[in-house]
Design a protein around this motif. Structure first.
Motif, PDB file in Angstrom:
ATOM      1  N   HIS A  68     -26.127  25.999 106.851  1.00 17.52           N
ATOM      2  CA  HIS A  68     -25.615  25.872 108.213  1.00 17.52           C
ATOM      3  C   HIS A  68     -25.692  27.221 108.921  1.00 17.52           C
ATOM      4  O   HIS A  68     -26.167  28.203 108.343  1.00 17.52           O
ATOM      5  N   TYR A 128     -28.164  40.116  91.719  1.00 15.55           N
ATOM      6  CA  TYR A 128     -28.519  41.328  92.462  1.00 15.55           C
ATOM      7  C   TYR A 128     -29.345  42.283  91.611  1.00 15.55           C
ATOM      8  O   TYR A 128     -30.032  43.152  92.137  1.00 15.55           O
ATOM      9  N   HIS A 162     -24.649  30.495 107.096  1.00 12.17           N
ATOM     10  CA  HIS A 162     -25.614  31.092 106.166  1.00 12.17           C
ATOM     11  C   HIS A 162     -26.711  31.824 106.933  1.00 12.17           C
ATOM     12  O   HIS A 162     -27.160  32.906 106.550  1.00 12.17           O
ATOM     13  N   ASP A 202     -27.529  30.050  94.483  1.00 14.71           N
ATOM     14  CA  ASP A 202     -26.544  30.037  93.404  1.00 14.71           C
ATOM     15  C   ASP A 202     -26.436  28.582  92.955  1.00 14.71           C
ATOM     16  O   ASP A 202     -25.917  27.749  93.690  1.00 14.71           O
ATOM     17  N   HIS A 257     -18.627  40.664 106.764  1.00  8.99           N
ATOM     18  CA  HIS A 257     -18.626  40.103 108.127  1.00  8.99           C
ATOM     19  C   HIS A 257     -17.655  38.937 108.216  1.00  8.99           C
ATOM     20  O   HIS A 257     -17.199  38.404 107.201  1.00  8.99           O
ATOM     21  N   PRO A 275     -25.463  37.296 100.026  1.00  6.63           N
ATOM     22  CA  PRO A 275     -24.917  36.487  98.932  1.00  6.63           C
ATOM     23  C   PRO A 275     -25.965  35.425  98.607  1.00  6.63           C
ATOM     24  O   PRO A 275     -26.818  35.112  99.447  1.00  6.63           O
ATOM     25  N   ILE A 276     -25.916  34.880  97.407  1.00  2.00           N
ATOM     26  CA  ILE A 276     -26.823  33.757  97.147  1.00  2.00           C
ATOM     27  C   ILE A 276     -26.053  32.481  97.444  1.00  2.00           C
ATOM     28  O   ILE A 276     -24.876  32.351  97.119  1.00  2.00           O
ATOM     29  N   TYR A 277     -26.726  31.566  98.090  1.00  2.00           N
ATOM     30  CA  TYR A 277     -26.058  30.394  98.669  1.00  2.00           C
ATOM     31  C   TYR A 277     -25.984  29.242  97.687  1.00  2.00           C
ATOM     32  O   TYR A 277     -26.929  28.987  96.935  1.00  2.00           O
ATOM     33  N   TYR A 278     -24.841  28.542  97.718  1.00  2.65           N
ATOM     34  CA  TYR A 278     -24.686  27.370  96.855  1.00  2.65           C
ATOM     35  C   TYR A 278     -25.643  26.269  97.279  1.00  2.65           C
ATOM     36  O   TYR A 278     -25.775  25.977  98.474  1.00  2.65           O
ATOM     37  N   HIS A 324     -16.308  35.125 109.951  1.00  3.21           N
ATOM     38  CA  HIS A 324     -16.843  33.771 109.908  1.00  3.21           C
ATOM     39  C   HIS A 324     -17.170  33.266 111.300  1.00  3.21           C
ATOM     40  O   HIS A 324     -16.572  33.686 112.281  1.00  3.21           O
ATOM     41  N   ILE A 325     -18.108  32.354 111.353  1.00  5.07           N
ATOM     42  CA  ILE A 325     -18.411  31.715 112.626  1.00  5.07           C
ATOM     43  C   ILE A 325     -17.448  30.551 112.812  1.00  5.07           C
ATOM     44  O   ILE A 325     -17.286  29.711 111.922  1.00  5.07           O
ATOM     45  N   ASP A 344     -14.692  35.907 102.758  1.00  2.00           N
ATOM     46  CA  ASP A 344     -14.118  35.067 101.701  1.00  2.00           C
ATOM     47  C   ASP A 344     -14.537  35.496 100.300  1.00  2.00           C
ATOM     48  O   ASP A 344     -13.904  35.104  99.322  1.00  2.00           O
ATOM     49  N   ILE A 345     -15.617  36.291 100.202  1.00  2.38           N
ATOM     50  CA  ILE A 345     -16.061  36.640  98.855  1.00  2.38           C
ATOM     51  C   ILE A 345     -16.026  38.150  98.592  1.00  2.38           C
ATOM     52  O   ILE A 345     -16.644  38.642  97.660  1.00  2.38           O
ATOM     53  N   GLY A 396     -19.647  37.626 103.327  1.00  2.00           N
ATOM     54  CA  GLY A 396     -18.596  37.078 104.169  1.00  2.00           C
ATOM     55  C   GLY A 396     -17.249  37.483 103.601  1.00  2.00           C
ATOM     56  O   GLY A 396     -17.132  37.789 102.416  1.00  2.00           O
ATOM     57  N   TRP A 423     -19.563  32.630  88.624  1.00  2.00           N
ATOM     58  CA  TRP A 423     -19.599  33.889  89.372  1.00  2.00           C
ATOM     59  C   TRP A 423     -20.255  35.016  88.580  1.00  2.00           C
ATOM     60  O   TRP A 423     -20.953  35.854  89.135  1.00  2.00           O
TER      61      TRP A 423
HETATM   62  N1  MSP Z   1     -22.498  31.291  96.034  1.00  2.00           N
HETATM   63  C1  MSP Z   1     -21.455  32.105  96.556  1.00  2.00           C
HETATM   64  C2  MSP Z   1     -21.893  33.538  96.680  1.00  2.00           C
HETATM   65  C3  MSP Z   1     -22.395  34.171  95.442  1.00  2.00           C
HETATM   66  S1  MSP Z   1     -22.957  35.792  95.693  1.00  2.00           S
HETATM   67  C4  MSP Z   1     -23.182  36.420  94.174  1.00  2.00           C
HETATM   68  C5  MSP Z   1     -21.050  31.565  97.917  1.00  2.00           C
HETATM   69  N2  MSP Z   1     -21.930  30.792  98.535  1.00  2.00           N
HETATM   70  S2  MSP Z   1     -21.708  30.087  99.953  1.00  2.00           S
HETATM   71  O1  MSP Z   1     -22.932  29.378 100.194  1.00  2.00           O
HETATM   72  O2  MSP Z   1     -20.515  29.349  99.952  1.00  2.00           O
HETATM   73  O3  MSP Z   1     -21.512  31.215 100.996  1.00  2.00           O
HETATM   74  C6  MSP Z   1     -22.416  32.236 101.123  1.00  2.00           C
HETATM   75  C7  MSP Z   1     -22.096  33.142 102.274  1.00  2.00           C
HETATM   76  O4  MSP Z   1     -22.077  32.436 103.498  1.00  2.00           O
HETATM   77  C8  MSP Z   1     -20.736  33.835 102.154  1.00  2.00           C
HETATM   78  O5  MSP Z   1     -20.890  35.198 102.453  1.00  2.00           O
HETATM   79  C9  MSP Z   1     -19.907  33.180 103.219  1.00  2.00           C
HETATM   80  O6  MSP Z   1     -18.973  34.064 103.736  1.00  2.00           O
HETATM   81  C10 MSP Z   1     -20.973  32.838 104.245  1.00  2.00           C
HETATM   82  N3  MSP Z   1     -20.494  31.794 105.115  1.00  2.00           N
HETATM   83  C11 MSP Z   1     -20.150  30.517 104.780  1.00  2.00           C
HETATM   84  N4  MSP Z   1     -19.636  29.909 105.892  1.00  2.00           N
HETATM   85  C12 MSP Z   1     -19.632  30.764 106.926  1.00  2.00           C
HETATM   86  C13 MSP Z   1     -19.327  30.694 108.296  1.00  2.00           C
HETATM   87  N5  MSP Z   1     -18.841  29.615 108.859  1.00  2.00           N
HETATM   88  N6  MSP Z   1     -19.570  31.795 109.040  1.00  2.00           N
HETATM   89  C14 MSP Z   1     -20.151  32.932 108.538  1.00  2.00           C
HETATM   90  N7  MSP Z   1     -20.449  33.022 107.264  1.00  2.00           N
HETATM   91  C15 MSP Z   1     -20.104  32.012 106.413  1.00  2.00           C
HETATM   92  O7  MSP Z   1     -19.984  31.914  98.391  1.00  2.00           O
END
Ligand code: MSP
Length: 472
Positions: A19, A233, A22, A50, A287, A10-13, A289-290, A260-261, A258, A226
């Motif tokens: 943490h 991708y 991610h 993201d 997968h 996923p791309i991270y916010y 969550h931690i 949640d998405i 993860g 979103w």
């Molecule tokens: N930006 C969106 C994703 C867009 S993809 C087109 C997003 N970003 S996020 O930064 O909140 O999360 C990204 C990924 O990190 C997700 O797959 C999420 O499940 C994962 N995790 C966030 N917290 C987590 C844990 N504590 N443990 C494992 N993975 C977790 O959602």
């Protein structure tokens, strides 16, 4: 074309620092990418950030920064961390990059032109944390369970993307594994969701939000974050948003997510692709969550395990090892710093580290010469099977078993005595031990690339630096 392997995270916010959650997704994807490169597949590994949306705009304003400056900072922090963690991504996509923005606009125009997008209005409860509308039944005590906050009532004029006509198609493709969702229980979960309710059209624009990509046919609106994010991708492998020729790495073999998405990917992402007549990804891997000490990590609970803390204590490969060996990939993973410290000391400092230093020291005795093979790949099927089944902890347990056996072989044969009493036996014993190390170093390549290199170098030079410092 030879076998290909396209994997995405996923791309991270970019509203906060990365943490270990991610890092977890990214490291797992890295192992898959490295293992597929070793199998000589044409591999592309994409990750990124993201950077649009209400959540980020709000945070930037709170910090008195302009949003672009704000996201630039975090995007850099993510990139630096992946570099430090030895992540072998081939691309890094930022959703504020000009090429991505232009491609998103092209896609919107195409969807508008082909009738998949229409103007309307939407009323609902919006969770800014999720950047999604929530239905009543997803809330617990009126709050979003993932963000522990009450969503806001929102009603506005917007553009919507048609979803309903894809419902049966999606059910069919998921059922037949043409659009595969793994592990199996998540496939079931998605199917029961799709079979129990009608897919609602989704709002794909926002009227009162500046920090987003402008809708090309209506400058009063910006793109729903979103829709913007999911297109990474494709833009991340160079698609311009309009060419009929989709880059050859598409479809992705694996999209890692993860839990949640999952729903957004299995519905909105899939519908965007279907509306554009582009193939769906081959599979989504979901997968867990931690958790920390059995609870969701949170600043209020004070149980957040920082990636910096982990890196400082266990180093890069220690962190990679501990995150992937902590439990079944796919399930939630409950970690505590104490348990990880114990595991680090047992498996790495006392186990692998000790083995390497003992064998190298013994092999550097006097005139002992052992011609080691030239590191042809001995990457065996056993480990590949583990990796292809996402069984990372199984793979590491297997390698750890080899380390233990090898350490026991030393205890049993006492080569430090043999060297004085029985030179032939000593050579035989050392030959086996060196071969063990060579195999272990090969098997570790995708998981702990740096350690693997160090072992290889130690074998070649007969000198070994300590690999892991015991954590007190
Ligand atoms: N930006 C969106 C994703 C867009 S993809 C087109 C997003 N970003 S996020 O930064 O909140 O999360 C990204 C990924 O990190 C997700 O797959 C999420 O499940 C994962 N995790 C966030 N917290 C987590 C844990 N504590 N443990 C494992 N993975 C977790 O959602």
């Amino acid at each position: 074309m030879k076998d290909k392997f396209y994997i995405t995270t996923p791309i991270y916010y970019t509203n906060a620092k990365p943490h270990i959650g991610h890092a977890y997704t990214t490291i797992a994807s890295d192992v898959l990418a490295r293992a597929n490169r070793l199998q000589k597949k044409e591999t592309f590994f994409l990750t990124g950030t993201d950077e649009h949306g209400a959540k980020i705009e709000k945070k930037a304003i709170e910090e008195g920064k302009n949003p672009q400056e704000f996201v630039d900072g975090f995007a850099q922090i993510f990139q630096d961390l992946w570099k430090e963690l030895n992540i072998s991504n081939d691309g890094f996509i930022r959703t504020t990059s000009p090429a991505h923005k232009l491609a998103v606009q092209k896609v919107l125009q195409a969807l508008y032109d082909n009738g998949s997008i229409y103007k309307g209005s939407y009323k609902g409860l919006y969770c800014v944390g999720c950047e999604q509308f929530k239905s009543e039944n997803e809330l617990v005590d009126g709050k979003c369970p993932d963000h522990n906050a009450a969503p806001e009532e929102m009603e506005e004029e917007c553009y919507l993307m048609k979803m309903g006509k894809w419902q049966e198609t999606l059910i069919g493709k998921i059922k037949s594994d043409e659009f595969r969702i793994q592990p199996e229980r998540y496939k079931k979960e998605m199917l029961s969701f799709l079979e129990s309710q009608k897919l609602e059209d989704v709002s794909i624009s926002r009227k009162n939000l500046k920090w987003g990509i402008e809708i090309p046919f209506d400058s009063e609106h910006t793109t729903y974050v979103w829709l913007d994010a999911l297109l990474n991708y494709l833009t991340g492998i160079g698609w311009d948003g309009e060419s009929k020729e989709i880059p050859k790495m598409w479809p992705a073999e694996i999209q890692m997510l993860g839990k949640d998405i999952l729903r957004v990917h299995a519905t909105i992402w899939a519908a965007i692709l279907l509306n554009l007549e582009i193939e769906l990804p081959k599979s989504l891997f979901i997968h867990g969550h931690i958790l920390s000490g059995g609870k969701k990590m949170s600043k209020t609970l004070g149980n957040v395990i920082g990636i910096d803390e982990m890196l400082e204590k266990s180093g890069v490969d220690g962190t990679r090892y501990l995150l992937l060996s902590g439990g079944t990939f796919g399930d939630d993973l409950d970690l505590t710093m104490e348990r990880m410290t114990e595991k680090f000391n047992a498996d790495l400092a006392n186990g692998l580290g000790n083995l390497v230093s003992r064998v190298i020291k013994l092999s550097s005795q006097d005139n002992f010469q052992f011609p080691i093979s030239n590191f042809q790949s001995i990457f065996n099927d056993k480990i590949l099977n583990f990796i292809n089944e996402f069984n990372f902890d199984g793979a590491l347990e297997y390698i750890n078993g080899l380390v233990k056996e090898s350490n026991k072989f030393i205890e049993d044969n006492k080569p430090w005595e043999l060297v004085k009493t029985d030179e032939n036996k000593f050579k035989e014993v050392m030959k086996k031990l060196l071969l063990d190390l060579e195999i272990i170093s090969q098997l570790l390549i995708p998981f702990m690339p740096e350690t693997s290199e160090k072992i290889k170098l130690a074998l070649e030079t007969k000198k070994a630096e300590p690999l892991f410092q015991r954590i007190k």
